[in-house]
Structure formats: C-alpha cells, structure tokens
Design an enzyme around this catalytic site. Structure first.
Site, PDB file in Angstrom:
ATOM      1  N   ALA A 129       0.845  -1.206   0.000  1.00  7.13           N
ATOM      2  CA  ALA A 129       0.000   0.000   0.000  1.00  7.13           C
ATOM      3  C   ALA A 129       0.869   1.239   0.000  1.00  7.13           C
ATOM      4  O   ALA A 129       1.386   1.648   1.042  1.00  7.13           O
ATOM      5  CB  ALA A 129      -0.935   0.012   1.221  1.00  7.13           C
ATOM      6  N   GLY A 340      28.623  20.359 -17.298  1.00  7.41           N
ATOM      7  CA  GLY A 340      29.223  19.420 -18.255  1.00  7.41           C
ATOM      8  C   GLY A 340      29.817  18.220 -17.531  1.00  7.41           C
ATOM      9  O   GLY A 340      29.218  17.701 -16.585  1.00  7.41           O
ATOM     10  N   GLY A 341      31.006  17.814 -17.941  1.00  5.85           N
ATOM     11  CA  GLY A 341      31.656  16.652 -17.328  1.00  5.85           C
ATOM     12  C   GLY A 341      31.769  16.801 -15.816  1.00  5.85           C
ATOM     13  O   GLY A 341      31.593  15.833 -15.064  1.00  5.85           O
ATOM     14  N   GLU A 364       6.018  11.441  -0.055  1.00  2.00           N
ATOM     15  CA  GLU A 364       4.875  12.284   0.344  1.00  2.00           C
ATOM     16  C   GLU A 364       3.880  12.460  -0.808  1.00  2.00           C
ATOM     17  O   GLU A 364       3.251  13.499  -0.954  1.00  2.00           O
ATOM     18  CB  GLU A 364       5.330  13.619   0.949  1.00  2.00           C
ATOM     19  CG  GLU A 364       6.132  13.386   2.234  1.00  2.00           C
ATOM     20  CD  GLU A 364       6.242  14.580   3.156  1.00  2.00           C
ATOM     21  OE1 GLU A 364       5.377  15.480   3.094  1.00  2.00           O
ATOM     22  OE2 GLU A 364       7.188  14.595   3.966  1.00  2.00           O
ATOM     23  N   GLY A 365       3.757  11.409  -1.626  1.00  2.00           N
ATOM     24  CA  GLY A 365       2.818  11.430  -2.747  1.00  2.00           C
ATOM     25  C   GLY A 365       3.540  11.709  -4.051  1.00  2.00           C
ATOM     26  O   GLY A 365       4.121  12.778  -4.230  1.00  2.00           O
TER      27      GLY A 365
END
Ligand code: COS
Length: 385
Positions: A129, A340-341, A364-365
């Site tokens: 859930a 960048g890198g 939190e959703g």
C-alpha cells in the site's frame, strides 16, 4: 500564528547563516559517512528547528505556514539530509497530533517533539500500500484498554531514530478502503515493535529510512489519535496536505542553490575564449531555471497564505508539490548540463543534488498522485455546478 516581521527576519537570518556557515561545509562528509554529526543535531535543537510548526503552548515556535515555508526555503540551500533530521517532527510525524490529537495527547508528546528530545515518524506506507494508501493492511484489534497491532510499514523516514510513530492501521476489518483506518501514537519501546536496518538509497545519504514491523504490538487505547476510531485516513490526508507545501518550499530552496552553483560555474568556466555564461544557449538554461524557481516560490507563498487564512488548499498543496518537485528535477538536470563533465563527477555537489532531488517527486505522494488529486477535484467541482 505569524511572527512579527522583525522576529521573523531575525529567525530567517539566523537559519540562513546556520545553513551556509555550519551545514554547507559538512555536506560532503554527511554524504560520505551517511550520518549527520551529533553536534550539528544539537545545534538544530538549540535553534528550535524541531519545533518550527508546533504551537507555542506546547513548546514550539508555532510558525504560521507562511513563515514555515520561508524558513524551509532557506534550509533547501543545503543537502536535504539535514532537514530530514527534524523534518518529520516539523511535518508528517507531529502534525497528526497537532491537527487531530486530544489535549492530553498534545500535552504528553508535543513538548518533547518540539525540543527534539524525541523524533516522530509517520508510518502510512506498506509493502502493498503506497499510492493507494486506503488499501493498507496493518490491523489494530481492540482488546480491552489496548489495541493489538500487526503488520509492516515500509520506507519509513527517520524510523531508526524515532521515539514515537504515528501509525495508520485498520481498526475495522469489515470496512475496506479509507473509512476503516485509524491513527495511533506508538512508542518505540512498545513490546512487539521492531525496526529493520536502514535502507541503502540512491541519494539523501544521512537521512535514514527503515521498515517497521508490528507483531502483536500492544498500544494503549488512549493513544488512538483524537480518541475516535475510523478517522485515521483523513488525519493522514490533512497531514500530507500541509506536508506538500513544506515539500514545495524545500524543492524551491534546492533549486535556488543549484541556480547559484550554475551561475557561479557559468561565470568562471572558460570555453572558446570566454566564460560559458556569455553563450546564449547557456543563458537560456539559467533563465529557464530562474523563471521556474520564481514561479515555485511564488505559488508556495500563495498557497501558504491561503492555508493560514483557513481556505481549503488541497488542490493548491498538490499543485505546489507537483510543480516544485518536478521543477527542482529540471533545474538539477540543467545544472548538470551547465557543469558538463564536472556535473557528473562526485567532487562537485551537483551530482549529489541531482540524486537527492529525485526523491522529491516520489515521497509524500508521487507526481502522479498529485495529478490525480488535482484533476479529481476539478471534475467533482464541474459535476456539482
Ligand atoms: N483532507 C481531508 N479529507 C480527505 C482528503 C484531504 N486532503 N483527501 C481525502 N479525504 C477524505 C475524503 O473526503 C473521503 O472521505 P468521505 O468519504 O467521508 O468524503 C476519504 O478521505 C477517502 O478519500 P478518497 O475516496 O479520495 O480516497 P482514495 O482511497 O480514493 O485515495 C488518494 C485518495 C489517492 C488521494 C490517497 O490515497 C493518497 O493521497 N495517496 C497517496 C498517499 C501518499 O502520499 N503516500 C506517500 C507516502 S506517506 S509519506
């Protein structure tokens, strides 16, 4: 209650200096050690950070949501792991008691949460859930003056450190969905409660989550939040509404930090004989990030003001969580691009923030849950016209 403007300015200034002078220098160490140093946590207690949202009458600073989001915005300037230390006491761990607790429950627990003596965790999510919170299976069976809890809660933030949990459990096995759920305050040392090892995560090292298992865990009936069974799902939803404004504020704060880092780098890094910030394609990224962060900050301030005025802000809170967390993701992505890198390398903070902000769109959703909340409200309003 709102602070007077002068006191609020002082508090903002103190928090800003604490974040920049004390927390930022520890960021890399916290990520490396997966722990916030105890002396930093002690300073957070002294500053009152654990009690930002807890009413004055119960030992907190009693900030209005408008004031709270401004403070939280400052805290966004550093690794979210720091905020997480006291985040559940300010937000989802304490607010069930603040919003729906009885006077006795408030008196018993809130002062200890406000001072940071104990940590509160919010235990809603389960293995089966998550987004469908109303389908939770953890059961709470009444037995005399006690309830007996059985079930597992998953990915519970601050569980390894918690002194109490606000636990959503099904008190009515015959009522599926949201209406059979109640909220409880469960002490860490309750017999039958155990906390698993903390999970290894993609980012936010230093913030800890774990599973919480209840095996015939006995909880006094007096710990039923509000004293009435069947109200726990609504309590959880109200807690999350306020939490979503808090999340919007933290996301915009992190975006501001990433923009600051990006501007600094774009001003210094030379390519083709000049700073990369002089190239319009880099400027476009900076400007998009600035615009979106401003939009996020403004919408959070507006929703917070409406909350303080007593308006129904379910839609606005979901809009803030959705936009600001997605926005922080885009800003972090642009920051990596501008660096960048170097943006991909662990020696710069950008790579760490990029991983840290990924969680904002989930916990939190999720963004998709925020979209559902917003759209359902729109369609229901249209149906009632
Ligand atoms: N405030 C107060 N009450 C609320 C509410 C809110 N924001 N949202 C829902 N409710 C009430 C409803 O009014 C309804 O009560 P009535 O039937 O008496 O009118 C009851 O709660 C059930 O609501 P609903 O039918 O909308 O429930 P659903 O099961 O359809 O679920 C969502 C709704 C999807 C919005 C909910 O499950 C949710 O928010 N899920 C995400 C959970 C989450 O954020 N998890 C993250 C981990 S916890 S950190």
């Amino acid at each position: 209650m709102a602070l007077d403007p002068e006191t609020l300015d002082q508090l903002l200034d103190t928090v800003r200096r604490f974040v920049r002078e004390r927390l930022v220098p520890h960021e890399a160490e916290v990520a490396e050690n997966d722990a916030v140093p105890p002396e930093i946590i002690a300073e957070m207690r002294d500053l009152g950070l654990f009690g930002l949202s807890i009413p004055n009458a119960h030992g907190g600073l009693g900030l209005s949501v408008s004031d709270e989001v401004r403070i939280v915005h400052e805290l966004g300037w550093t690794s979210p792991a720091f905020r997480s230390v006291f985040g559940t006491n300010v937000g989802i761990g304490s607010q069930g008691i603040v919003i729906d607790g009885t006077d006795e429950q408030k008196t018993q627990w809130l002062p200890r949460l406000a001072s940071g003596e104990i940590i509160a965790s919010f235990a809603l999510t389960e293995p089966e859930a998550g987004s469908d919170a109303g389908s939770l299976r953890t059961s709470a069976r009444r037995d005399g003056d006690e309830y007996v809890l059985n079930g597992t809660k998953r990915y519970i933030t601050n569980a390894p450190h918690a002194g109490i949990f606000t636990v959503m459990a099904r008190t009515d096995p015959n009522t599926p969905g949201a209406h059979g759920v109640s909220a409880f305050i469960v002490e860490r040392n309750s017999p039958g409660l155990s906390v698993g090892p903390h999970h290894r995560k993609m980012g936010q090292q230093g913030a800890h989550t774990a599973d919480v298992v209840f095996e015939d865990c006995r909880v006094p009936a007096a710990n039923l939040i509000g004293g009435v069974a069947g109200k726990g799902f609504k309590t959880a939803m109200k807690v999350l509404d306020r939490g979503r404004l808090h999340m919007g504020a933290i996301a915009t704060g992190i975006a501001e930090r990433l923009i600051d880092e990006s501007v600094g780098y774009a001003s210094e890094r030379q390519q083709f004989g000049k700073p990369i910030g002089e190239f319009q394609l880099v400027q476009a990224m900076l400007a998009d990030s600035r615009t979106e962060a401003y939009a996020g900050r403004t919408m959070v301030a507006d929703a917070a003001r409406r909350f303080d005025a007593g308006e129904d802000i379910v839609t606005e809170a979901a809009c803030c969580k959705l936009f600001c967390t997605e926005m922080a993701g885009r800003v972090a992505d642009r920051a990596v691009q501008i660096f960048g890198g170097a943006g991909y390398m662990a020696e710069y903070p950008i790579e760490r923030f990029y991983r840290d902000v990924r969680l904002l769109r989930i916990y939190e959703g999720t963004s998709q849950i925020q979209q559902i909340v917003i759209a359902r409200k729109m369609l229901r309003a249209a149906a009632n016209r």
